[in-house]
Design a protein around this motif. Structure first.
Motif, PDB file in Angstrom:
ATOM      1  N   ARG A  42      40.839  45.846  28.457  1.00  0.00           N
ATOM      2  CA  ARG A  42      41.225  44.708  27.623  1.00  0.00           C
ATOM      3  C   ARG A  42      42.715  44.765  27.317  1.00  0.00           C
ATOM      4  NH1 ARG A  42      42.573  42.883  23.020  1.00  0.00           N
ATOM      5  NH2 ARG A  42      42.733  44.924  22.024  1.00  0.00           N
ATOM      6  N   ARG A  43      43.207  45.988  27.104  1.00  0.00           N
ATOM      7  CA  ARG A  43      44.636  46.127  26.786  1.00  0.00           C
ATOM      8  C   ARG A  43      45.515  45.954  28.024  1.00  0.00           C
ATOM      9  NH1 ARG A  43      45.226  50.663  21.975  1.00  0.00           N
ATOM     10  NH2 ARG A  43      43.435  49.943  20.745  1.00  0.00           N
ATOM     11  N   VAL A  44      45.002  46.303  29.186  1.00  0.00           N
ATOM     12  CA  VAL A  44      45.733  45.997  30.420  1.00  0.00           C
ATOM     13  C   VAL A  44      45.930  44.488  30.535  1.00  0.00           C
ATOM     14  CG1 VAL A  44      45.577  45.971  32.954  1.00  0.00           C
ATOM     15  CG2 VAL A  44      45.042  48.068  31.690  1.00  0.00           C
ATOM     16  N   ASN A  45      44.870  43.748  30.252  1.00  0.00           N
ATOM     17  CA  ASN A  45      44.960  42.285  30.248  1.00  0.00           C
ATOM     18  C   ASN A  45      45.947  41.802  29.196  1.00  0.00           C
ATOM     19  OD1 ASN A  45      43.485  39.806  28.523  1.00  0.00           O
ATOM     20  ND2 ASN A  45      43.749  39.382  30.712  1.00  0.00           N
ATOM     21  N   GLU A  46      45.898  42.412  28.006  1.00  0.00           N
ATOM     22  CA  GLU A  46      46.795  42.034  26.902  1.00  0.00           C
ATOM     23  C   GLU A  46      48.253  42.252  27.271  1.00  0.00           C
ATOM     24  OE1 GLU A  46      48.164  44.645  23.231  1.00  0.00           O
ATOM     25  OE2 GLU A  46      46.053  44.057  23.028  1.00  0.00           O
ATOM     26  N   VAL A  47      48.559  43.416  27.848  1.00  0.00           N
ATOM     27  CA  VAL A  47      49.951  43.763  28.153  1.00  0.00           C
ATOM     28  C   VAL A  47      50.491  42.932  29.320  1.00  0.00           C
ATOM     29  CG1 VAL A  47      51.484  45.610  28.956  1.00  0.00           C
ATOM     30  CG2 VAL A  47      49.768  46.089  27.207  1.00  0.00           C
ATOM     31  N   THR A  48      49.655  42.705  30.327  1.00  0.00           N
ATOM     32  CA  THR A  48      50.133  41.994  31.524  1.00  0.00           C
ATOM     33  C   THR A  48      49.976  40.487  31.421  1.00  0.00           C
ATOM     34  OG1 THR A  48      47.969  42.120  32.631  1.00  0.00           O
ATOM     35  CG2 THR A  48      49.516  43.951  32.981  1.00  0.00           C
ATOM     36  N   GLY A  49      49.032  40.028  30.588  1.00  0.00           N
ATOM     37  CA  GLY A  49      48.725  38.600  30.529  1.00  0.00           C
ATOM     38  C   GLY A  49      47.988  38.108  31.754  1.00  0.00           C
ATOM     39  N   LYS A  50      47.379  39.035  32.516  1.00  0.00           N
ATOM     40  CA  LYS A  50      46.699  38.663  33.762  1.00  0.00           C
ATOM     41  C   LYS A  50      45.232  39.063  33.719  1.00  0.00           C
ATOM     42  CE  LYS A  50      50.957  39.006  36.438  1.00  0.00           C
ATOM     43  NZ  LYS A  50      51.632  39.581  37.621  1.00  0.00           N
ATOM     44  N   ASP A  51      44.385  38.166  34.242  1.00  0.00           N
ATOM     45  CA  ASP A  51      42.953  38.408  34.275  1.00  0.00           C
ATOM     46  C   ASP A  51      42.546  39.123  35.553  1.00  0.00           C
ATOM     47  OD1 ASP A  51      42.465  37.104  31.810  1.00  0.00           O
ATOM     48  OD2 ASP A  51      42.483  35.149  32.810  1.00  0.00           O
ATOM     49  N   PHE A  52      41.396  39.791  35.495  1.00  0.00           N
ATOM     50  CA  PHE A  52      40.853  40.461  36.671  1.00  0.00           C
ATOM     51  C   PHE A  52      39.372  40.705  36.440  1.00  0.00           C
ATOM     52  CE2 PHE A  52      42.725  43.469  33.715  1.00  0.00           C
ATOM     53  CZ  PHE A  52      41.712  44.396  33.513  1.00  0.00           C
ATOM     54  N   LYS A  53      38.642  40.959  37.496  1.00  0.00           N
ATOM     55  CA  LYS A  53      37.204  41.216  37.399  1.00  0.00           C
ATOM     56  C   LYS A  53      36.941  42.684  37.086  1.00  0.00           C
ATOM     57  CE  LYS A  53      35.642  37.646  40.655  1.00  0.00           C
ATOM     58  NZ  LYS A  53      34.877  37.436  41.921  1.00  0.00           N
ATOM     59  N   PHE A  54      35.938  42.902  36.242  1.00  0.00           N
ATOM     60  CA  PHE A  54      35.493  44.255  35.929  1.00  0.00           C
ATOM     61  C   PHE A  54      33.982  44.343  36.067  1.00  0.00           C
ATOM     62  CE2 PHE A  54      33.816  47.014  32.385  1.00  0.00           C
ATOM     63  CZ  PHE A  54      33.900  48.197  33.112  1.00  0.00           C
ATOM     64  N   TYR A  55      33.515  45.378  36.777  1.00  0.00           N
ATOM     65  CA  TYR A  55      32.091  45.645  36.935  1.00  0.00           C
ATOM     66  C   TYR A  55      31.795  47.025  36.357  1.00  0.00           C
ATOM     67  CZ  TYR A  55      32.223  41.958  40.555  1.00  0.00           C
ATOM     68  OH  TYR A  55      32.390  40.791  41.258  1.00  0.00           O
ATOM     69  N   GLN A  56      30.865  47.096  35.408  1.00  0.00           N
ATOM     70  CA  GLN A  56      30.433  48.406  34.903  1.00  0.00           C
ATOM     71  C   GLN A  56      29.348  48.935  35.828  1.00  0.00           C
ATOM     72  OE1 GLN A  56      29.475  48.629  30.728  1.00  0.00           O
ATOM     73  NE2 GLN A  56      28.658  50.712  30.901  1.00  0.00           N
ATOM     74  N   ILE A  57      29.782  49.719  36.815  1.00  0.00           N
ATOM     75  CA  ILE A  57      28.918  50.180  37.896  1.00  0.00           C
ATOM     76  C   ILE A  57      29.220  51.644  38.186  1.00  0.00           C
ATOM     77  CG2 ILE A  57      28.553  49.987  40.413  1.00  0.00           C
ATOM     78  CD1 ILE A  57      28.939  46.994  40.142  1.00  0.00           C
ATOM     79  N   ASP A  58      28.190  52.391  38.495  1.00  0.00           N
ATOM     80  CA  ASP A  58      28.327  53.771  38.955  1.00  0.00           C
ATOM     81  C   ASP A  58      28.381  53.760  40.484  1.00  0.00           C
ATOM     82  OD1 ASP A  58      27.595  56.538  39.732  1.00  0.00           O
ATOM     83  OD2 ASP A  58      27.214  56.781  37.583  1.00  0.00           O
ATOM     84  N   LEU A  59      29.271  54.535  41.054  1.00  0.00           N
ATOM     85  CA  LEU A  59      29.373  54.574  42.516  1.00  0.00           C
ATOM     86  C   LEU A  59      28.090  55.080  43.177  1.00  0.00           C
ATOM     87  CD1 LEU A  59      32.996  55.846  43.295  1.00  0.00           C
ATOM     88  CD2 LEU A  59      32.177  53.516  42.883  1.00  0.00           C
TER      89      LEU A  59
END
Length: 345
Positions: A42-59
């Motif tokens: 969330r803070r990466v999005n806050e600092v960059t102002g850019k959206d991206f996809k996130f999946y909570q997944i185990d490899l």
């Protein structure tokens, strides 16, 4: 086309996500959050102002990971995901072998199936084991001394075999030395679960009052003050190294290993003194026994990365300490929101 970042919510992963976004890359993040927090993203999005996809997944969940490849056009993978505590790996070797190696095999099988043949692999200086001489170059003998390091070494060997089987692959193996510090904004940093395994977050948690005193593991090493010597690198420098490696693998084929370090070692006592000097905070400490699997002296020869990637560490030890303290003092409970802390106390 996107870059898949496994373990992207972690310490180095989140900083690299930020650098990738700022450099104009589209990213897709996969993380099971077992030793990280979605708040970092969330803070990466806050600092960059850019959206991206996130999946909570185990490899290890092949079916769910395949959906990520189905739903996105993946161009390259930056592979951070894995368990990473040296001491814990000595106690729980089977867990480390299963998680780190099997997870990587699942990832590589899907990459091969979907013709994604560009990878940056997050390795470690632990693959060098008890090195007989320093500085350590990529030509130094390999031989990890703990289960964590052996998982990294085995995965490196897997990467070599993958390339031999198909020379269209392009893989950069990045052997980290000791990442410390935090993003200069103070919004991203290292947030370990429980008592930290690594030196700098241990120091900062003592400084902020979360831990009574620093434990120094071993004062009988063959060093100037008897404490272990390490090559500490600012996490922002490390993240930039991944961008340089990505540029390399996108333009070439092959498999190469690179040290990412400063080329200089500091002892634990020197690090404590530097932190106290920069912050004005006193750090009480207690000497205790060595940890299983630890070595005395370890610092890098990073000239190959400079020569082939055009990368060099830029930030010094005082900046590392200053940024680490800015992060910890602004976030005394890490990524836990203050209102959540109040609700649970």
């Amino acid at each position: 086309m996107a870059v898949l970042v496994t373990g992207g919510a972690g310490y180095v992963g989140s900083h690299t996500c930020l650098e990738l976004l700022n450099a104009g890359y589209e990213i897709v993040v996969v993380d099971n959050l077992c030793n990280s927090s979605s708040e970092s993203l969330r803070r990466v999005n806050e600092v960059t102002g850019k959206d991206f996809k996130f999946y909570q997944i185990d490899l290890l969940d092949r079916q769910s990971l395949e959906e990520v490849f189905n739903q996105n056009k993946i161009e390259a993978v930056v592979h951070f995901a894995g368990l990473k505590a040296v001491g814990e790996s000595v106690r729980l070797p089977l867990r480390y072998y299963h998680n780190n190696i099997t997870g990587t095999l699942v990832l590589c099988e899907l990459m091969q199936e979907y013709a994604v043949k560009r990878m940056i692999f997050s390795s470690s200086a632990t693959v060098y084991g008890m090195s007989e001489s320093v500085p350590i170059s990529e030509k130094s003998p390999l031989g990890a001394t703990n289960a964590y390091g052996r998982t990294k070494l085995i995965i490196e060997e897997i990467m070599q075999d993958v390339y031999v089987s198909d020379p269209n692959w392009s893989i950069a193996i990045l052997r980290y030395f000791n990442p410390i510090g935090a993003h200069s904004s103070g919004r991203l940093g290292e947030d370990p679960n429980g008592i930290p395994n690594n030196l700098m977050p241990f120091i900062t948690q003592v400084a902020v009052g979360g831990v009574k005193e620093l434990q120094i593991y071993g004062n009988d090493y063959p060093t100037l003050d008897g404490t272990g010597v390490r090559d500490y690198i600012h996490v922002e420098d490390l993240a930039r190294g991944h961008l340089k490696a990505l540029e390399k693998v996108m333009a070439t084929t092959g498999v190469e290993a690179y040290n990412l370090g400063t080329g200089r070692g500091y002892s634990v006592i020197e690090m404590v003194s530097a932190f106290e000097r920069v912050t004005g905070r006193r750090i009480p400490y207690k000497m205790t026994d060595r940890r299983p699997g630890d070595i005395g002296i370890c610092y890098s020869d990073p000239t190959k990365a400079e020569r082939e990637l055009g990368w060099i560490a830029e930030k010094g030890i005082e900046e590392m300490c200053r940024d680490a303290w800015r992060w910890q003092s602004n976030n005394p409970c890490g990524y836990i929101e203050e209102e959540e802390v109040l609700r649970t106390t």
